[in-house]
Write a protein that holds these residues in place. Structure first.
Motif, PDB file in Angstrom:
ATOM      1  N   TYR A  29       0.574  -1.412   0.520  1.00 24.11           N
ATOM      2  CA  TYR A  29      -0.218   0.204   0.018  1.00 24.11           C
ATOM      3  C   TYR A  29       0.860   1.219  -0.275  1.00 24.11           C
ATOM      4  O   TYR A  29       1.584   1.584   0.905  1.00 24.11           O
ATOM      5  N   GLY A  30       0.050   2.291  -1.005  1.00 26.05           N
ATOM      6  CA  GLY A  30       1.171   3.891  -1.293  1.00 26.05           C
ATOM      7  C   GLY A  30       0.843   4.257  -2.494  1.00 26.05           C
ATOM      8  O   GLY A  30       0.095   4.307  -2.957  1.00 26.05           O
ATOM      9  N   GLU A  31       1.850   4.687  -2.832  1.00 20.62           N
ATOM     10  CA  GLU A  31       1.085   6.188  -3.765  1.00 20.62           C
ATOM     11  C   GLU A  31       1.402   4.549  -5.382  1.00 20.62           C
ATOM     12  O   GLU A  31       0.455   5.213  -5.804  1.00 20.62           O
ATOM     13  N   TRP A  33       0.593   1.966  -5.596  1.00 20.27           N
ATOM     14  CA  TRP A  33      -0.532   0.697  -5.227  1.00 20.27           C
ATOM     15  C   TRP A  33      -1.903   1.482  -5.604  1.00 20.27           C
ATOM     16  O   TRP A  33      -2.658   1.911  -6.278  1.00 20.27           O
TER      17      TRP A  33
END
Length: 111
Positions: A29-31, A33
């Motif tokens: 999860y992050g930018e 994703w």
């Protein structure tokens, strides 16, 4: 230990089949994703794209119903029939042809 996909550890298999965990299912999860998710929702699963392949789903459901009808007194394995339906819809939408079951897309069958 590295954790991806809802806090679960990054599995060796996910790294191999997911090209180093860069696909939507296994990316952390992050930018990145969020950008991939946005692309998938807008471009691949958007209403226009889904509607564009309605005829494929309709045809393949008709083929499935016909195949069940021809086995009127035989036993029908609905799990197998459903997998074949999903596979044919996916292959026709993604590749333009049905999967023939022998390792080649579109060889020996037409839609």
């Amino acid at each position: 230990m590295t954790y991806f996909f809802s806090g679960r550890p990054a599995l060796y298999v996910a790294k191999k089949i997911g090209y180093g965990c860069v696909n939507l299912s296994f990316a952390p999860y992050g930018e990145y994703w969020r950008e991939v998710r946005k692309f998938v929702i807008l471009e691949l699963l958007g209403p226009k794209r889904v509607q564009m392949f309605q005829f494929v789903r309709d045809e393949e459901v008709g083929v499935m119903i016909d195949s069940i009808a021809h086995k009127c007194y035989g036993i029908v394995n609905l799990s197998e029939v459903t997998v074949i339906l999903a596979n044919n819809v996916l292959c026709r939408c993604a590749f333009g042809n049905k999967y023939d079951g022998e390792g080649e897309i579109g060889m020996g069958r037409s839609h």
